[in-house]
Design a protein around this motif. Structure first.
Motif, PDB file in Angstrom:
ATOM      1  N   ALA A  60     -17.466  21.110  -1.415  1.00 14.38           N
ATOM      2  CA  ALA A  60     -15.997  21.085  -1.419  1.00 14.38           C
ATOM      3  C   ALA A  60     -15.475  20.214  -0.274  1.00 14.38           C
ATOM      4  N   ASP A  61     -16.108  20.348   0.905  1.00  6.64           N
ATOM      5  CA  ASP A  61     -15.695  19.512   2.042  1.00  6.64           C
ATOM      6  C   ASP A  61     -15.922  18.030   1.741  1.00  6.64           C
ATOM      7  N   GLY A  62     -17.052  17.701   1.162  1.00  4.68           N
ATOM      8  CA  GLY A  62     -17.359  16.313   0.790  1.00  4.68           C
ATOM      9  C   GLY A  62     -16.374  15.779  -0.236  1.00  4.68           C
ATOM     10  N   GLN A  63     -16.030  16.640  -1.175  1.00  3.15           N
ATOM     11  CA  GLN A  63     -15.073  16.242  -2.208  1.00  3.15           C
ATOM     12  C   GLN A  63     -13.691  15.977  -1.585  1.00  3.15           C
ATOM     13  N   ARG A  64     -13.294  16.850  -0.662  1.00  2.00           N
ATOM     14  CA  ARG A  64     -11.990  16.673   0.017  1.00  2.00           C
ATOM     15  C   ARG A  64     -11.964  15.378   0.821  1.00  2.00           C
ATOM     16  N   ARG A  65     -13.080  15.091   1.505  1.00  2.00           N
ATOM     17  CA  ARG A  65     -13.147  13.840   2.283  1.00  2.00           C
ATOM     18  C   ARG A  65     -13.056  12.620   1.374  1.00  2.00           C
ATOM     19  N   ARG A  66     -13.784  12.642   0.277  1.00  2.00           N
ATOM     20  CA  ARG A  66     -13.736  11.516  -0.670  1.00  2.00           C
ATOM     21  C   ARG A  66     -12.322  11.383  -1.250  1.00  2.00           C
ATOM     22  N   GLU A  67     -11.713  12.515  -1.548  1.00  2.00           N
ATOM     23  CA  GLU A  67     -10.335  12.525  -2.072  1.00  2.00           C
ATOM     24  C   GLU A  67      -9.375  11.929  -1.032  1.00  2.00           C
ATOM     25  N   ALA A  68      -9.527  12.313   0.220  1.00  2.00           N
ATOM     26  CA  ALA A  68      -8.665  11.810   1.301  1.00  2.00           C
ATOM     27  C   ALA A  68      -8.880  10.300   1.485  1.00  2.00           C
ATOM     28  N   GLU A  69     -10.149   9.866   1.430  1.00  2.00           N
ATOM     29  CA  GLU A  69     -10.448   8.438   1.553  1.00  2.00           C
ATOM     30  C   GLU A  69      -9.832   7.649   0.408  1.00  2.00           C
ATOM     31  N   ARG A  70      -9.918   8.213  -0.797  1.00  2.00           N
ATOM     32  CA  ARG A  70      -9.337   7.549  -1.969  1.00  2.00           C
ATOM     33  C   ARG A  70      -7.811   7.438  -1.821  1.00  2.00           C
ATOM     34  N   HIS A  71      -7.174   8.507  -1.359  1.00  2.00           N
ATOM     35  CA  HIS A  71      -5.715   8.475  -1.150  1.00  2.00           C
ATOM     36  C   HIS A  71      -5.337   7.439  -0.087  1.00  2.00           C
ATOM     37  N   GLN A  72      -6.163   7.379   0.965  1.00  2.07           N
ATOM     38  CA  GLN A  72      -5.892   6.408   2.027  1.00  2.07           C
ATOM     39  C   GLN A  72      -6.059   4.977   1.514  1.00  2.07           C
ATOM     40  N   GLN A  73      -7.074   4.732   0.718  1.00  2.00           N
ATOM     41  CA  GLN A  73      -7.299   3.403   0.150  1.00  2.00           C
ATOM     42  C   GLN A  73      -6.151   3.014  -0.781  1.00  2.00           C
ATOM     43  N   GLU A  74      -5.699   3.972  -1.588  1.00  2.53           N
ATOM     44  CA  GLU A  74      -4.565   3.707  -2.484  1.00  2.53           C
ATOM     45  C   GLU A  74      -3.307   3.388  -1.689  1.00  2.53           C
ATOM     46  N   ALA A  75      -3.078   4.146  -0.612  1.00  2.00           N
ATOM     47  CA  ALA A  75      -1.910   3.902   0.238  1.00  2.00           C
ATOM     48  C   ALA A  75      -1.988   2.513   0.866  1.00  2.00           C
ATOM     49  N   GLU A  76      -3.187   2.115   1.313  1.00  2.00           N
ATOM     50  CA  GLU A  76      -3.366   0.781   1.901  1.00  2.00           C
ATOM     51  C   GLU A  76      -3.122  -0.312   0.864  1.00  2.00           C
ATOM     52  N   ARG A  77      -3.624  -0.102  -0.367  1.00  2.00           N
ATOM     53  CA  ARG A  77      -3.406  -1.088  -1.430  1.00  2.00           C
ATOM     54  C   ARG A  77      -1.916  -1.205  -1.756  1.00  2.00           C
ATOM     55  N   ARG A  78      -1.226  -0.054  -1.828  1.00  2.00           N
ATOM     56  CA  ARG A  78       0.221  -0.092  -2.091  1.00  2.00           C
ATOM     57  C   ARG A  78       0.955  -0.826  -0.980  1.00  2.00           C
ATOM     58  N   SER A  79       0.568  -0.537   0.260  1.00  2.00           N
ATOM     59  CA  SER A  79       1.199  -1.191   1.407  1.00  2.00           C
ATOM     60  C   SER A  79       0.971  -2.706   1.365  1.00  2.00           C
ATOM     61  N   GLN A  80      -0.248  -3.123   1.052  1.00  2.00           N
ATOM     62  CA  GLN A  80      -0.569  -4.546   0.958  1.00  2.00           C
ATOM     63  C   GLN A  80       0.214  -5.204  -0.181  1.00  2.00           C
ATOM     64  N   ALA A  81       0.311  -4.518  -1.309  1.00  2.00           N
ATOM     65  CA  ALA A  81       1.059  -5.056  -2.445  1.00  2.00           C
ATOM     66  C   ALA A  81       2.543  -5.194  -2.095  1.00  2.00           C
ATOM     67  N   GLU A  82       3.098  -4.187  -1.421  1.00  2.00           N
ATOM     68  CA  GLU A  82       4.506  -4.253  -1.009  1.00  2.00           C
ATOM     69  C   GLU A  82       4.729  -5.388  -0.020  1.00  2.00           C
ATOM     70  N   GLN A  83       3.794  -5.563   0.911  1.00  2.00           N
ATOM     71  CA  GLN A  83       3.897  -6.644   1.891  1.00  2.00           C
ATOM     72  C   GLN A  83       3.825  -8.010   1.201  1.00  2.00           C
ATOM     73  N   ALA A  84       2.915  -8.147   0.245  1.00  2.00           N
ATOM     74  CA  ALA A  84       2.785  -9.409  -0.492  1.00  2.00           C
ATOM     75  C   ALA A  84       4.061  -9.700  -1.278  1.00  2.00           C
ATOM     76  N   LEU A  85       4.641  -8.677  -1.888  1.00  2.00           N
ATOM     77  CA  LEU A  85       5.890  -8.843  -2.634  1.00  2.00           C
ATOM     78  C   LEU A  85       7.021  -9.256  -1.700  1.00  2.00           C
ATOM     79  N   ALA A  86       7.105  -8.608  -0.547  1.00  2.00           N
ATOM     80  CA  ALA A  86       8.144  -8.954   0.441  1.00  2.00           C
ATOM     81  C   ALA A  86       7.964 -10.396   0.922  1.00  2.00           C
ATOM     82  N   ASP A  87       6.713 -10.817   1.142  1.00  2.00           N
ATOM     83  CA  ASP A  87       6.432 -12.193   1.561  1.00  2.00           C
ATOM     84  C   ASP A  87       6.870 -13.190   0.486  1.00  2.00           C
ATOM     85  N   ARG A  88       6.563 -12.888  -0.787  1.00  2.00           N
ATOM     86  CA  ARG A  88       6.975 -13.785  -1.881  1.00  2.00           C
ATOM     87  C   ARG A  88       8.493 -13.868  -1.971  1.00  2.00           C
TER      88      ARG A  88
END
Length: 160
Positions: free
Chosen positions: A7-35
């Motif tokens: 369960a702890d491993g699953q939570r960590r993987r889930e947290a990492e996935r959420h963090q990666q998604e947040a980073e991708r969204r942030s990068q996409a928003e930044q790229a859109l703002a730059d364009r």
């Protein structure tokens, strides 16, 4: 114990996935703002180039009207130069155009844009006041006094 570790491993993987998604969204928003910034800059540059191009036509028309001792309008300039978009310019565009045309006029010399305002039309008088203010020139406060001043400037322009 084993279930807890899973369960702890699953939570960590889930947290990492959420963090990666947040980073991708942030990068996409930044790229859109730059364009968007790049598109706005390109649009602004194109607009400035258009005004610089139109300034040549307006300047020539003002010189000609001054030589001929007559007043003119934006619509007339658009008609005579074939630059129809002159009649559709915003107040701010007209102000920028006139400032560009008049910025090299020597102090004490009449502004060529006087031939636009000498007819006493409200918008033209307002534009002339604003251009004069930008160029740090004094103009009469009353419209009737300003029109007399502009007509005198037109006579001076015709003599030049």
């Amino acid at each position: 114990m084993k279930a807890r570790r899973l369960a702890d491993g699953q939570r960590r993987r889930e947290a990492e996935r959420h963090q990666q998604e947040a980073e991708r969204r942030s990068q996409a928003e930044q790229a859109l703002a730059d364009r968007r910034r790049q598109a706005e800059a390109a649009e602004s540059q194109a607009h400035a180039e258009k005004l610089a191009y139109l300034a040549l036509f307006v300047s020539g028309a003002l010189k000609k009207a001054a030589r001929e001792g007559r007043t003119t309008t934006w619509e007339e300039i658009a008609e005579k130069t074939g630059q129809r978009q002159l009649a559709r310019l915003t107040h701010q565009d007209k102000l920028s155009l006139l400032e560009t045309i008049e910025k090299n006029t020597l102090p004490g010399s009449p502004l060529r844009s006087a031939v636009l305002a000498a007819a006493g039309i409200g918008e033209a008088l307002h534009l002339h006041r604003e251009v004069s203010q930008l160029l740090q020139r004094d103009v009469p406060d009353e419209d009737s006094d300003l029109v007399l001043h502009l007509r005198a400037d037109c006579v001076r322009l015709q003599r030049q």
